[in-house]
Design an enzyme around this catalytic site. Structure first.
Site, short mmCIF file in Angstrom:
data_model
loop_
_atom_site.label_atom_id
_atom_site.label_comp_id
_atom_site.label_asym_id
_atom_site.label_seq_id
_atom_site.Cartn_x
_atom_site.Cartn_y
_atom_site.Cartn_z
N ALA A 224 8.97 -2.86 3.58
CA ALA A 224 8.49 -4.24 3.58
C ALA A 224 8.22 -4.72 5.00
CB ALA A 224 9.52 -5.15 2.92
N ALA A 225 7.05 -5.29 5.18
CA ALA A 225 6.66 -5.80 6.50
C ALA A 225 5.41 -6.63 6.36
CB ALA A 225 6.39 -4.63 7.46
N LYS B 33 7.53 -4.60 15.03
CA LYS B 33 7.97 -3.30 14.49
C LYS B 33 8.87 -2.59 15.51
CE LYS B 33 7.11 -1.49 11.13
NZ LYS B 33 7.73 -1.55 9.78
N THR C 35 9.76 -11.55 9.05
CA THR C 35 9.93 -10.45 8.09
C THR C 35 10.33 -9.15 8.77
OG1 THR C 35 8.55 -11.36 6.35
CG2 THR C 35 8.66 -8.96 6.47
N PHE D 16 0.82 -1.22 0.00
CA PHE D 16 0.00 0.00 0.00
C PHE D 16 0.86 1.27 0.00
CE2 PHE D 16 -2.29 2.75 3.35
CZ PHE D 16 -2.88 3.56 2.40
N TYR E 108 2.31 -7.66 16.03
CA TYR E 108 2.72 -6.73 14.97
C TYR E 108 3.54 -5.59 15.56
CZ TYR E 108 2.39 -2.67 11.87
OH TYR E 108 2.69 -1.56 11.12
N ASP F 83 10.41 -6.82 -3.54
CA ASP F 83 9.16 -7.19 -2.89
C ASP F 83 8.91 -8.68 -3.08
OD1 ASP F 83 6.36 -5.32 -2.10
OD2 ASP F 83 6.21 -7.50 -2.35
N THR G 253 5.68 2.65 12.68
CA THR G 253 4.29 2.94 13.04
C THR G 253 4.18 3.55 14.43
OG1 THR G 253 2.26 1.78 13.67
CG2 THR G 253 4.24 0.48 13.70
N ASP G 254 3.09 4.26 14.67
CA ASP G 254 2.83 4.78 16.03
C ASP G 254 2.48 3.66 17.00
OD1 ASP G 254 0.29 4.16 15.00
OD2 ASP G 254 -0.59 6.13 15.46
N GLU G 255 2.16 2.45 16.47
CA GLU G 255 1.68 1.38 17.35
C GLU G 255 2.77 0.88 18.29
OE1 GLU G 255 -0.93 -1.43 15.46
OE2 GLU G 255 -1.46 -0.02 13.89
N ASP H 129 12.97 -11.76 -1.23
CA ASP H 129 12.69 -11.67 0.20
C ASP H 129 13.76 -10.80 0.87
OD1 ASP H 129 12.27 -12.22 2.89
OD2 ASP H 129 12.00 -14.37 2.58
#
Ligand code: NAD
Ligand code: TYD
Length: 352
Positions: A86-87, A162, A104, A15, A158, A37, A133-135, A63
């Site tokens: 990539a994730a 990260k 990954t 995306f 996840y 990818d 990410t903010d997560e 990969d």
């Protein structure tokens, strides 16, 4: 200022990576872009059709955790820049299959960092940008926002994977002096997002007359940013960001999930000329996600102040444009939502 000439983009068929390439390949015709990818369920070359023949673009199917391949690509293309997207990226899938995320996101990122270190030595005219990410910061209560100084507190497989990748990127900077930058961005929406994520899933189901699944009571909050604004932030950080620095990116657009779903439902009805309220009737409250983070919010003051970045899309205008894009690109949705998507979707419903 960093001036990229030969860029390795990982995960460029997904995306955000595809939106990045679609914007930057034509914007910088003298810069070479190589897209590495694996084409997992989330990556699709359909996303990149408009640039596939561009002279400054090359696709490599492979990969990021394949050390030999990555080393060979560094030798061949003499990259001076890596932009690492990539994730495995979907929280619900990380609950079903956490080890794929470790492989990954953690091992893959370490493999890339190590290849960059081996290829670059102590060069300082190079740049490794890690997209995150903010997560990683965990879950907020009803007030406050994350920024670059927020301690890490990841809570899903996840976000933990990260977080591990962010720590590795920072460790390569501190230990080896690798010129690393990191960005932590809030939830993105826009074209080419795989329809397992909330926004495209709701648009697709609303158009098809299928249930719109809302986890729990729909009160969880996310902070939304149009993917084109994220891409512009990344372009700025690559050129003007300081190595060793982290940048929090977000659109100051917090919404409860139920508000997002209702707005999307109304926009789909409007676009299809249906009676108002038709799609809202499809809203279905389902069993909550285990460990569902309550609220995310990003404070982007640093990137606004230091790099003069501002998002160009308001959430309302961006969401309207996004609904139009998915409904006008129904063949893209059908093509990516193939048999493996339907199998996954069926498992999700069984689980509830
Ligand atoms: P995505 O799932 O749409 O795309 C991931 C891409 O990576 C796919 O093209 C996939 O084929 C590829 N890939 C997966 N495993 C690979 C491997 N082992 N080797 C090579 N390629 C592989 O993800 P996205 O939403 O575009 O997210 C991109 C990055 O941005 C991720 O690192 C994610 O953590 C981060 N991020 C996403 C969001 C968001 O809202 N989507 C927000 C902040 C940060
Ligand atoms: P998602 O798009 O999966 O992003 P993330 O979990 O990384 O924030 O989900 C966004 C929010 O929407 C999150 O709070 C979970 C919720 N959600 C639903 O209510 N229903 C759904 O079908 C999905 C996929 C998500």
């Amino acid at each position: 200022m960093h001036q990229p000439r030969s860029v390795l983009v990982t995960g460029g068929a997904g995306f955000i990576g595809s939106n990045f390439l679609l914007a930057l390949v034509p914007r910088y015709p003298k810069v070479q872009f190589v897209n590495l990818d694996l084409l997992t369920y989330a990556g699709n070359l359909l996303n990149l059709q408009s640039i596939e023949d561009a002279p400054n673009y090359t696709f490599v199917h492979g990969d990021i955790a394949d050390a030999d391949l990555v080393r060979q690509l560094f030798d061949e293309h003499r990259f001076d820049t890596v932009v690492h997207f990539a994730a495995e990226s979907h929280v619900d899938r990380s609950i079903l299959d956490p080890l794929a995320f470790v492989r990954t996101n953690v091992v893959g990122t370490a493999t890339l960092l190590e290849a960059a270190r081996q290829a670059w030595g102590d060069r300082d005219d190079v740049r490794f940008h890690h997209v995150s990410t903010d997560e990683v910061f965990g879950s907020l209560g009803d007030t406050g926002a994350f920024d670059e100084a927020t301690p890490y507190d990841p809570r899903s497989p996840y976000s933990a994977s990260k977080a591990g990748s962010d720590h590795l990127a920072r460790a390569y900077h501190h230990t080896y002096g690798l010129p690393v930058t990191i960005s932590n961005c809030s939830n993105n929406y826009g074209p080419f997002q795989f329809p397992e994520k909330l926004v495209p899933l709701v648009i697709r189901n609303a158009a098809a007359g299928e249930p719109l699944p809302v986890y729990g009571r729909g009160k969880n909050t996310r902070d939304w940013l149009h993917v084109a604004d994220h891409v512009d932030a990344l372009d700025l950080i690559l050129r003007e960001g300081q190595t060793g620095e982290t940048y929090a990116i977000g659109g100051r657009a917090e919404r409860r999930n139920i508000e997002v779903v209702e707005t999307l439902a109304d926009l789909v009805d409007e676009h299809l000329g249906r009676a108002p309220g038709t799609a809202r009737d499809l809203i279905t409250f389902v069993t909550d996600r285990p460990g569902h983070d309550w609220r995310y919010a990003m404070d982007p003051a640093k990137i606004e102040r230091t790099l003069n970045w501002r998002p160009a899309h308001s959430f309302e205008a961006g969401l309207r444009e996004t609904v139009g894009w998915y409904l006008d690109n129904a063949e893209w949705l059908d093509a990516v939502a193939d048999a493996s998507y339907r199998d996954y979707y069926a498992t999700q419903y069984d689980a509830r």
